[in-house]
Design a protein around this motif. Structure first.
Motif, mmCIF file in Angstrom:
data_model
loop_
_atom_site.group_PDB
_atom_site.id
_atom_site.type_symbol
_atom_site.label_atom_id
_atom_site.label_comp_id
_atom_site.label_asym_id
_atom_site.label_seq_id
_atom_site.Cartn_x
_atom_site.Cartn_y
_atom_site.Cartn_z
ATOM 1 N N CYS A 20 -8.401 -12.744 -25.580
ATOM 2 C CA CYS A 20 -8.149 -13.945 -26.184
ATOM 3 C C CYS A 20 -6.761 -14.543 -25.660
ATOM 4 N N GLY A 21 -6.546 -15.711 -25.959
ATOM 5 C CA GLY A 21 -5.055 -16.198 -25.752
ATOM 6 C C GLY A 21 -4.741 -16.073 -24.371
ATOM 7 N N THR A 22 -3.458 -15.609 -24.550
ATOM 8 C CA THR A 22 -2.964 -15.553 -22.823
ATOM 9 C C THR A 22 -3.785 -14.482 -22.140
ATOM 10 N N SER A 23 -4.294 -13.530 -22.658
ATOM 11 C CA SER A 23 -4.874 -12.629 -21.812
ATOM 12 C C SER A 23 -6.096 -13.068 -21.332
ATOM 13 N N GLN A 44 -2.767 -7.356 -24.329
ATOM 14 C CA GLN A 44 -1.093 -6.677 -24.440
ATOM 15 C C GLN A 44 -1.234 -5.587 -25.300
ATOM 16 N N VAL A 68 6.807 -13.323 -29.412
ATOM 17 C CA VAL A 68 5.276 -13.604 -29.596
ATOM 18 C C VAL A 68 4.638 -14.427 -28.508
ATOM 19 N N GLN A 113 -0.536 -8.348 -16.148
ATOM 20 C CA GLN A 113 -1.916 -8.170 -16.232
ATOM 21 C C GLN A 113 -2.511 -8.849 -14.778
ATOM 22 N N LEU A 169 -0.402 -23.658 -23.226
ATOM 23 C CA LEU A 169 -0.444 -22.861 -24.432
ATOM 24 C C LEU A 169 0.932 -22.206 -24.885
HETATM 25 O O1 M6R Z 1 -2.121 -8.497 -27.571
HETATM 26 P P1 M6R Z 1 -3.475 -9.588 -26.972
HETATM 27 O O2 M6R Z 1 -3.275 -9.573 -25.406
HETATM 28 O O3 M6R Z 1 -4.778 -9.246 -27.267
HETATM 29 O O4 M6R Z 1 -3.372 -10.679 -27.540
HETATM 30 C C1 M6R Z 1 -4.014 -11.921 -27.343
HETATM 31 C C2 M6R Z 1 -3.403 -13.296 -27.986
HETATM 32 O O5 M6R Z 1 -3.326 -13.123 -29.393
HETATM 33 C C3 M6R Z 1 -1.999 -13.638 -27.312
HETATM 34 O O6 M6R Z 1 -2.216 -13.444 -25.934
HETATM 35 C C4 M6R Z 1 -1.361 -14.945 -27.686
HETATM 36 O O7 M6R Z 1 -2.545 -16.094 -27.495
HETATM 37 C C5 M6R Z 1 -0.258 -15.068 -27.328
HETATM 38 N N1 M6R Z 1 0.740 -15.606 -28.443
HETATM 39 C C6 M6R Z 1 0.222 -16.062 -26.156
HETATM 40 O O8 M6R Z 1 1.634 -16.271 -25.905
#
Ligand code: M6R
Length: 368
Positions: A58-61, A106, A156, A165, A242
């Motif tokens: 999800c998200g950045t990952s 993360q 955050v 990563q 993002l």
């Molecule tokens: O802990 P995770 O890598 O699984 O989290 C995924 C996303 O919630 C996270 O990358 C989110 O998009 C960040 N706030 C981005 O900066």
């Protein structure tokens, strides 16, 4: 504890040379042209039977997964699908025993990623977790886990977790390429040599901060931003957008350059800053991305170009140029991300926002 920085995010951006060195430490076997992961438990036979990789995140990952697709497909010649973990379980996903399913996270605790990962495991896939937190739920769930070793990330907005990563995925692509026989010893040595240069490159690219600050000051009141990149720079564009929306609350969109003419071009006017990520690399379709710069300029848009330090072809076209050290195509995303993190940080800081704890967001999203 912020080490003299006003915010954790700023500290974590500057920690990246060390974080990446920690990710690489002990893992590059230069003489053998191989990669050593402490926890690795896959046999050559298993690796050779994999027919597909599915990345869940999800998200950045998820953005790092999209960049990882380029790396794994290019070095290990395995097809990679990158799935939004939050979508995965709600259709009837095709998962087979010959699939390697990789969760990238993360925290290792994101509810959507964990649930999708468990589902993939239940359906019989071989599972691997790429996480930053030792002992997290995903590392416990996985058949194999690899740590990114970025150290604790407090802000955050994810920064060093993302770049570590990317480096971990690069190491993994080399490892899989060697085990599948798609990458020669010499080929692997070349890639590993590039990797050894990354911490120094990040140190160098961080020097662009004063220039990025000037750009931030000029555009801190913009209402919208567009980020464009092609090939491995596409996820970088998504990540830049993002980061900016998360902490500055400015609306931003990341697009693959070729898609601009299919819609977003209608948005461009003299009020629209467009960040174009255009290092000169084969898979980045350099000439085409320069075409995008010209299209934006022709409509009065303001171009902020991220260019290689020795690029003197595109620099006259852009309103602002931010220079980055030239890296190979698969590593350019790591280097090109840094100015975008700094841009988001300085815009948010200048707007007086709570950078480390942006409104409505949690560091780890533990609800589905
Ligand atoms: O802990 P995770 O890598 O699984 O989290 C995924 C996303 O919630 C996270 O990358 C989110 O998009 C960040 N706030 C981005 O900066």
């Amino acid at each position: 504890e912020k080490g003299g920085y006003k915010h954790f995010m700023h500290k974590e951006i500057h920690e990246q040379p060390r974080a990446i060195a920690d990710t690489l430490r002990g893992r590059m076997l230069l003489t053998e042209g191989d990669v050593h992961f402490e926890t690795w438990n896959l046999t050559q036979e298993q690796v050779q039977t994999f027919t597909k990789v599915t990345i869940l995140a999800c998200g950045t990952s998820w953005h790092s997964g999209v960049a990882g697709k380029h790396m794994i497909e290019s070095l290990a010649r395995l097809p990679v699908e990158v799935e939004l973990a939050s979508e995965f379980r709600y259709r009837d996903p095709i998962v087979e025993k010959s699939h390697l399913v990789i969760a990238i996270s993360q925290s290792g605790e994101t509810a959507d990623t964990l649930a999708a990962f468990k589902e993939a495991k239940r359906l019989g896939a071989h599972t691997m977790a790429i996480c930053n937190v030792i002992g997290s739920a995903m590392t416990r769930e996985a058949n194999l886990h690899v740590l990114t070793n970025a150290g604790p990330e407090i802000g955050v907005a994810s920064t060093k977790a993302f770049t570590t990563q990317l480096v971990t995925l690069y190491l993994l692509a080399v490892k899989l390429g060697r085990m599948r026989g798609t990458l020669s010893v010499e080929g692997a040595q070349e890639h590993l040599t590039h990797l050894t240069q990354v911490p120094k490159m990040i140190e160098d690219v961080l020097k662009c901060e004063p220039q990025v600050k000037r750009v931030a000051r000029e555009f801190m009141n913009a209402q919208d931003f567009l980020f464009l990149g092609r090939g491995p720079m596409h996820p970088v564009a998504l990540e830049g957008a993002l980061k900016l929306k998360e902490i500055s609350y400015i609306h931003a969109e990341g697009y693959a350059g070729g898609e601009m003419k299919h819609g977003p071009i209608a948005l461009i006017d003299e009020k629209m800053p467009v960040v174009v990520i255009a290092p000169k690399q084969p898979h980045i379709a350099y000439e085409k991305i320069i075409g995008n710069i010209e299209e934006v300029r022709a409509r009065g848009g303001k171009v902020i170009a991220i260019l290689d330090e020795d690029d003197n072809q595109a620099d006259t076209l852009a309103d602002h140029v931010i220079r980055i050290p030239a890296a190979c195509a698969l590593l350019a995303p790591v280097v090109a991300t840094i100015p975008l993190q700094l841009l988001a940080y300085h815009v948010a800081e200048m707007r007086g926002n709570d950078v480390d704890q942006p409104r409505n967001l949690a560091k780890s999203v533990t609800v589905e």
